[in-house]
Design a protein around this motif. Sequence first.
Motif, PDB file in Angstrom:
ATOM      1  N   ARG A   1      44.753 -42.214  27.528  1.00  0.00           N
ATOM      2  CA  ARG A   1      45.959 -41.830  28.262  1.00  0.00           C
ATOM      3  C   ARG A   1      45.878 -42.310  29.712  1.00  0.00           C
ATOM      4  N   VAL A   2      44.738 -42.085  30.334  1.00  0.00           N
ATOM      5  CA  VAL A   2      44.553 -42.509  31.723  1.00  0.00           C
ATOM      6  C   VAL A   2      44.697 -44.026  31.840  1.00  0.00           C
ATOM      7  N   ALA A   3      44.130 -44.743  30.873  1.00  0.00           N
ATOM      8  CA  ALA A   3      44.238 -46.206  30.887  1.00  0.00           C
ATOM      9  C   ALA A   3      45.691 -46.643  30.837  1.00  0.00           C
ATOM     10  N   GLY A   4      46.500 -45.961  30.049  1.00  0.00           N
ATOM     11  CA  GLY A   4      47.915 -46.293  29.960  1.00  0.00           C
ATOM     12  C   GLY A   4      48.627 -46.132  31.289  1.00  0.00           C
ATOM     13  N   TYR A   5      48.348 -45.027  31.980  1.00  0.00           N
ATOM     14  CA  TYR A   5      48.951 -44.807  33.291  1.00  0.00           C
ATOM     15  C   TYR A   5      48.495 -45.875  34.286  1.00  0.00           C
ATOM     16  N   ALA A   6      47.185 -46.170  34.269  1.00  0.00           N
ATOM     17  CA  ALA A   6      46.662 -47.158  35.211  1.00  0.00           C
ATOM     18  C   ALA A   6      47.250 -48.540  34.939  1.00  0.00           C
ATOM     19  N   TRP A   7      47.372 -48.897  33.677  1.00  0.00           N
ATOM     20  CA  TRP A   7      47.883 -50.232  33.347  1.00  0.00           C
ATOM     21  C   TRP A   7      49.353 -50.376  33.747  1.00  0.00           C
ATOM     22  N   THR A   8      50.107 -49.293  33.674  1.00  0.00           N
ATOM     23  CA  THR A   8      51.489 -49.331  34.150  1.00  0.00           C
ATOM     24  C   THR A   8      51.522 -49.697  35.625  1.00  0.00           C
ATOM     25  N   ARG A   9      50.590 -49.158  36.395  1.00  0.00           N
ATOM     26  CA  ARG A   9      50.513 -49.472  37.817  1.00  0.00           C
ATOM     27  C   ARG A   9      50.059 -50.909  38.037  1.00  0.00           C
ATOM     28  N   VAL A  10      49.156 -51.393  37.182  1.00  0.00           N
ATOM     29  CA  VAL A  10      48.715 -52.787  37.270  1.00  0.00           C
ATOM     30  C   VAL A  10      49.905 -53.730  37.078  1.00  0.00           C
ATOM     31  N   GLU A  11      50.705 -53.455  36.054  1.00  0.00           N
ATOM     32  CA  GLU A  11      51.862 -54.310  35.778  1.00  0.00           C
ATOM     33  C   GLU A  11      52.897 -54.219  36.894  1.00  0.00           C
ATOM     34  N   ARG A  12      53.087 -53.023  37.426  1.00  0.00           N
ATOM     35  CA  ARG A  12      54.054 -52.839  38.507  1.00  0.00           C
ATOM     36  C   ARG A  12      53.608 -53.584  39.756  1.00  0.00           C
TER      37      ARG A  12
ATOM     38  N   ARG B   1      30.865 -46.154  36.646  1.00  0.00           N
ATOM     39  CA  ARG B   1      30.267 -47.224  35.859  1.00  0.00           C
ATOM     40  C   ARG B   1      31.249 -48.386  35.816  1.00  0.00           C
ATOM     41  N   SER B   2      30.752 -49.619  35.957  1.00  0.00           N
ATOM     42  CA  SER B   2      31.633 -50.774  36.011  1.00  0.00           C
ATOM     43  C   SER B   2      31.224 -51.850  35.020  1.00  0.00           C
ATOM     44  N   LYS B   3      32.214 -52.657  34.641  1.00  0.00           N
ATOM     45  CA  LYS B   3      31.995 -53.783  33.740  1.00  0.00           C
ATOM     46  C   LYS B   3      32.787 -54.960  34.289  1.00  0.00           C
ATOM     47  N   CYS B   4      32.127 -56.086  34.513  1.00  0.00           N
ATOM     48  CA  CYS B   4      32.772 -57.270  35.072  1.00  0.00           C
ATOM     49  C   CYS B   4      32.906 -58.333  33.976  1.00  0.00           C
ATOM     50  N   LEU B   5      34.136 -58.814  33.767  1.00  0.00           N
ATOM     51  CA  LEU B   5      34.408 -59.812  32.746  1.00  0.00           C
ATOM     52  C   LEU B   5      34.424 -61.212  33.363  1.00  0.00           C
ATOM     53  N   THR B   6      34.343 -62.219  32.530  1.00  0.00           N
ATOM     54  CA  THR B   6      34.370 -63.595  33.019  1.00  0.00           C
ATOM     55  C   THR B   6      35.783 -64.073  33.307  1.00  0.00           C
ATOM     56  N   ALA B   7      36.780 -63.359  32.756  1.00  0.00           N
ATOM     57  CA  ALA B   7      38.182 -63.721  32.974  1.00  0.00           C
ATOM     58  C   ALA B   7      38.975 -62.446  33.217  1.00  0.00           C
ATOM     59  N   PRO B   8      40.162 -62.550  33.838  1.00  0.00           N
ATOM     60  CA  PRO B   8      40.971 -61.350  34.076  1.00  0.00           C
ATOM     61  C   PRO B   8      41.284 -60.604  32.782  1.00  0.00           C
ATOM     62  N   VAL B   9      41.370 -59.290  32.887  1.00  0.00           N
ATOM     63  CA  VAL B   9      41.696 -58.449  31.733  1.00  0.00           C
ATOM     64  C   VAL B   9      43.071 -58.845  31.212  1.00  0.00           C
ATOM     65  N   ALA B  10      43.165 -59.089  29.900  1.00  0.00           N
ATOM     66  CA  ALA B  10      44.380 -59.683  29.333  1.00  0.00           C
ATOM     67  C   ALA B  10      45.521 -58.700  29.184  1.00  0.00           C
ATOM     68  N   ASP B  11      45.210 -57.469  28.726  1.00  0.00           N
ATOM     69  CA  ASP B  11      46.284 -56.534  28.408  1.00  0.00           C
ATOM     70  C   ASP B  11      45.747 -55.112  28.370  1.00  0.00           C
ATOM     71  N   LEU B  12      46.649 -54.177  28.051  1.00  0.00           N
ATOM     72  CA  LEU B  12      46.271 -52.763  28.003  1.00  0.00           C
ATOM     73  C   LEU B  12      45.171 -52.518  26.982  1.00  0.00           C
ATOM     74  N   ALA B  13      45.251 -53.167  25.833  1.00  0.00           N
ATOM     75  CA  ALA B  13      44.246 -52.943  24.782  1.00  0.00           C
ATOM     76  C   ALA B  13      42.853 -53.321  25.266  1.00  0.00           C
ATOM     77  N   ALA B  14      42.746 -54.465  25.953  1.00  0.00           N
ATOM     78  CA  ALA B  14      41.445 -54.895  26.455  1.00  0.00           C
ATOM     79  C   ALA B  14      40.958 -53.986  27.572  1.00  0.00           C
ATOM     80  N   PHE B  15      41.869 -53.550  28.418  1.00  0.00           N
ATOM     81  CA  PHE B  15      41.531 -52.637  29.507  1.00  0.00           C
ATOM     82  C   PHE B  15      41.013 -51.314  28.955  1.00  0.00           C
ATOM     83  N   THR B  16      41.730 -50.771  27.967  1.00  0.00           N
ATOM     84  CA  THR B  16      41.333 -49.498  27.362  1.00  0.00           C
ATOM     85  C   THR B  16      39.995 -49.626  26.654  1.00  0.00           C
ATOM     86  N   ALA B  17      39.815 -50.714  25.908  1.00  0.00           N
ATOM     87  CA  ALA B  17      38.569 -50.914  25.159  1.00  0.00           C
ATOM     88  C   ALA B  17      37.373 -50.986  26.094  1.00  0.00           C
ATOM     89  N   ALA B  18      37.541 -51.671  27.223  1.00  0.00           N
ATOM     90  CA  ALA B  18      36.434 -51.770  28.180  1.00  0.00           C
ATOM     91  C   ALA B  18      36.106 -50.409  28.770  1.00  0.00           C
TER      92      ALA B  18
END
Length: 370
Positions: free
Chosen positions: A280-291, A313-330
Motif C-alpha cells: 500500500r505504501v509503495a502505491g502511494y509513493a509511486w503516485t508521487r513519483v509519477e506526479r 535499508r537500501s537497494k541500488c539498481l543498475t537502471a531506473p526503476v521501471a514501474d510500480l511492480a518493480a518498485f514494490t518488489a524491491a
Amino acid sequence: MTQRACQAIEREVNAPSPRKIIHVDMDAFYASVEQRDNPELRGRPLAVGGGHRGVVAAASYEARVFGVRSAMPSVTAKRRCPELLFVKPRFDVYKAVSQQIRAIFADYTELVEPLSLDEAYLDVSEDRRGLGSARAIAEDIRARIRAETGLTASAGVSYCKFIAKLASDQNKPNGICVIPPHKGAAFVATLPVKRFHGVGPVTAAKMERLGIATGADLAAWPIEQLEAHFGSSGQWYWRIARGIDTREVKPDRPYKSVSAERTFDEDLRDAAALIAELSRVAGYAWTRVERAEVKGRTITLKVKYGDFTMITRSKCLTAPVADLAAFTAAGIELLTRLFPVPKGIRLLGLGLHSLQNHDSAMPIQLGLEI
C-alpha cells in the motif's frame, strides 16, 4: 585554508552589487489552509495529520503555544494540548494553493527556487516592477498572497540565501525582517547555532559540548579547528558565521527523493500483514513519483519499531526503476530480509532516491504520512 583564501571569501560578501534575495515562508501553511476553509477551526488549536498512531504534519499557532510541533507523535501532541483538534491532510488542496502562490512569485522574478509547497527563495536583484527595493517587493508579494489566497506569509530579505531564511523566521507569523549586507555578520552573531540551516540536532549538540552556542561563538573558531571537528562542513560553518553565502537561487530545484510512509494503529509482526501494508505504501509513493515526473535507481525502506528505534535499508539498481511492480518488489525484498522481525513494527516507509529527469514545474511535499 590559507589566510589569503579566507580574506578572498570575506570579500565576496562585500561585492559592489550584492544579490537581493527574499525567502518567503507561509505561516503554518497546512493548518492555515484548514482554518481558512472551515470557520469552526479558526482560533482553535489544530493539527493536520495525527490519528491514534500517526504524527503531526503541521500545527496551528494556537497549538504551538502548547508545544505541539510537526513530526511529533499524535499521542504526545494530545497530551500537551488536550483540546487539540486533528484533521486529515488534503494535499491536493495544499498543492493548488501553492501553485497560486508560485504564480504570484513569477510576476516579480524568474529566479524562484521552491523548497517545498510553503517556502521558496526569490532573487529580485532585477526590480522587474520598479518597486524600488527588495523590501518593497517582499511587502507587495505578501499583500498579494493575503488578498488572493486569504493566507499570511512571512519574509526574510537579505543579500544571501542563508540570512534570508534566518530572517523569515525572525518576526513570524505575518512578519518581515530585512538584513542589509553591513548588518549580516552582526545578525548571525546574535542567533543560536541550532537555528542555522545545515546545523542539525546532532551537530548542534556537538557544538554545545565544544562551547559553541551562538553565531558569535562559532565565528571565534579558526577554520582549521572547525574542519578538525566537523570535516568538510567546517568551511561552511566558518562562512555562515561571518554571514557569507554565495549560493545562487536556482529555479526548478531538483528532488532528492520521493517517498511515503504509514504509521499503524497497532504494532505489526506478521509477515503477510507487513508485506500487504508495504505494498500500500509503495502505491502511494509511486503516485508521487509519477506526479513529480522523476526516475531513480535507489529504493530505500524505512522501518520504525514499537520502541521508536528506526532502521533503513537500501537497494541500488543498475537502471531506473521501471514501474510500480518493480518498485514494490524491491521494497518487499528489503523487508523480507528482516524477517522474522525481532519486535513489533509501528511504521513502514518506502522511497525512491538517486533521482533524475526532473521535468515538473512545481514541487510537491514529499515523504509525509499517508
